[in-house]
Scaffold this motif. Structure first.
Motif, mmCIF file in Angstrom:
data_model
loop_
_atom_site.group_PDB
_atom_site.id
_atom_site.type_symbol
_atom_site.label_atom_id
_atom_site.label_comp_id
_atom_site.label_asym_id
_atom_site.label_seq_id
_atom_site.Cartn_x
_atom_site.Cartn_y
_atom_site.Cartn_z
ATOM 1 N N LEU A 43 1.001 -1.381 0.001
ATOM 2 C CA LEU A 43 -0.017 -0.117 -0.328
ATOM 3 C C LEU A 43 0.710 0.953 -0.025
ATOM 4 C CD1 LEU A 43 -2.648 -1.122 2.728
ATOM 5 C CD2 LEU A 43 -2.690 -0.896 0.300
ATOM 6 N N TYR A 186 -6.849 -6.921 2.236
ATOM 7 C CA TYR A 186 -6.934 -5.322 1.769
ATOM 8 C C TYR A 186 -8.126 -4.952 1.418
ATOM 9 C CZ TYR A 186 -1.898 -6.333 -0.006
ATOM 10 O OH TYR A 186 -1.158 -6.230 0.398
ATOM 11 N N ALA A 190 -7.042 -1.030 3.564
ATOM 12 C CA ALA A 190 -7.251 -0.187 2.479
ATOM 13 C C ALA A 190 -8.160 1.213 2.441
ATOM 14 C CB ALA A 190 -7.030 -0.881 1.217
ATOM 15 N N ALA A 195 -6.205 4.591 0.912
ATOM 16 C CA ALA A 195 -5.340 3.918 -0.235
ATOM 17 C C ALA A 195 -6.971 2.542 -0.846
ATOM 18 C CB ALA A 195 -4.085 2.937 0.183
ATOM 19 N N VAL A 197 -7.593 -0.903 -2.779
ATOM 20 C CA VAL A 197 -7.068 -1.720 -2.688
ATOM 21 C C VAL A 197 -6.479 -2.482 -4.280
ATOM 22 C CG1 VAL A 197 -8.983 -4.026 -2.492
ATOM 23 C CG2 VAL A 197 -9.782 -1.987 -1.633
ATOM 24 N N PRO A 198 -5.681 -3.492 -3.482
ATOM 25 C CA PRO A 198 -4.728 -3.665 -4.706
ATOM 26 C C PRO A 198 -5.234 -4.964 -5.508
ATOM 27 C CG PRO A 198 -3.436 -3.294 -2.632
ATOM 28 C CD PRO A 198 -5.078 -3.131 -2.043
#
Length: 206
Positions: A43, A186, A190, A195, A197-198
């Motif tokens: 992140l 995540y 996140a 941030a 979410v990957p």
């Protein structure tokens, strides 16, 4: 986060802060703190898991929460910061805290295995004596013992979760309780940190 990617100090969740916030993983040993550290790296947060260096050791012995690493890193995780989360909250206003938790019996089994395991021979130049000193200090400070005692560990776990939850009551923006071992990842971490979410699996490290 690196200096080039850190959010401006005055734009974190609309709060007026003197510096970019830090992130602290305040879960006990074997609750997914390594996985959390790796996920924070994805992140964009440059955090350190269980630092073993002389400056950190001196800080611990002095009973201080002024860890020198925090001058250049985004946060710390694991039991290094467990005794100091309230001090860190005061020293770094606006910081985010992640309490990793785990089903008790599974946690106790993992702790037993971990405590009975000697320090690994990694074949590097690390200071094994220093690592042992840090380990003994933190285990005594957090668990009140050096050896594994299941009933003491159970009491410590319950008390820590209760104390953290009580301390951060009515501050849902500042504390995330995350069960990494049960599959949380995540999708909760996140958004908590503002941030995206990957698009990749959450790290699962031992």
């Amino acid at each position: 986060m690196s200096a080039s990617s850190s959010p401006p100090a005055r734009s974190w969740h609309g709060r007026d802060l003197p510096h970019p916030p830090k992130v602290f993983g305040i879960g006990l040993s074997r609750t997914g703190t390594r996985s959390l550290t790796a996920a924070l790296g994805v992140l964009g947060f440059d955090v350190v898991h269980y630092p073993v260096d002389r400056a950190t050791h001196r800080t611990l012995v002095a009973g201080s929460a002024r860890f020198p690493l925090l001058e250049s890193r985004d946060g710390l995780t694991d039991i290094t910061v467990v005794p100091y989360y309230q001090d860190l909250d005061l020293a770094w206003p606006g910081s985010r805290f992640v309490l990793t938790v785990r089903e008790e019996e599974s946690w106790l089994r993992s702790c037993r295995t971990h405590w009975e395991r000697p320090l690994p021979d990694r074949g590097d130049d690390r200071d094994v004596r220093l690592e042992r000193e840090v380990q003994r200090f933190l285990r005594a400070a957090v668990y009140g013992c050096h050896a594994f005692h299941p009933e003491r560990f159970r009491r410590v776990y319950r008390r820590h979760v209760a104390d953290v939850t009580r301390y951060f009551a009515d501050r849902e923006d500042d504390l995330l309780v995350l069960d990494v071992v049960a599959g949380e990842g995540y999708e909760r971490l996140a958004p908590f940190l503002g941030a995206p979410v990957p698009d990749e699996p959450f790290p699962r490290l031992d």
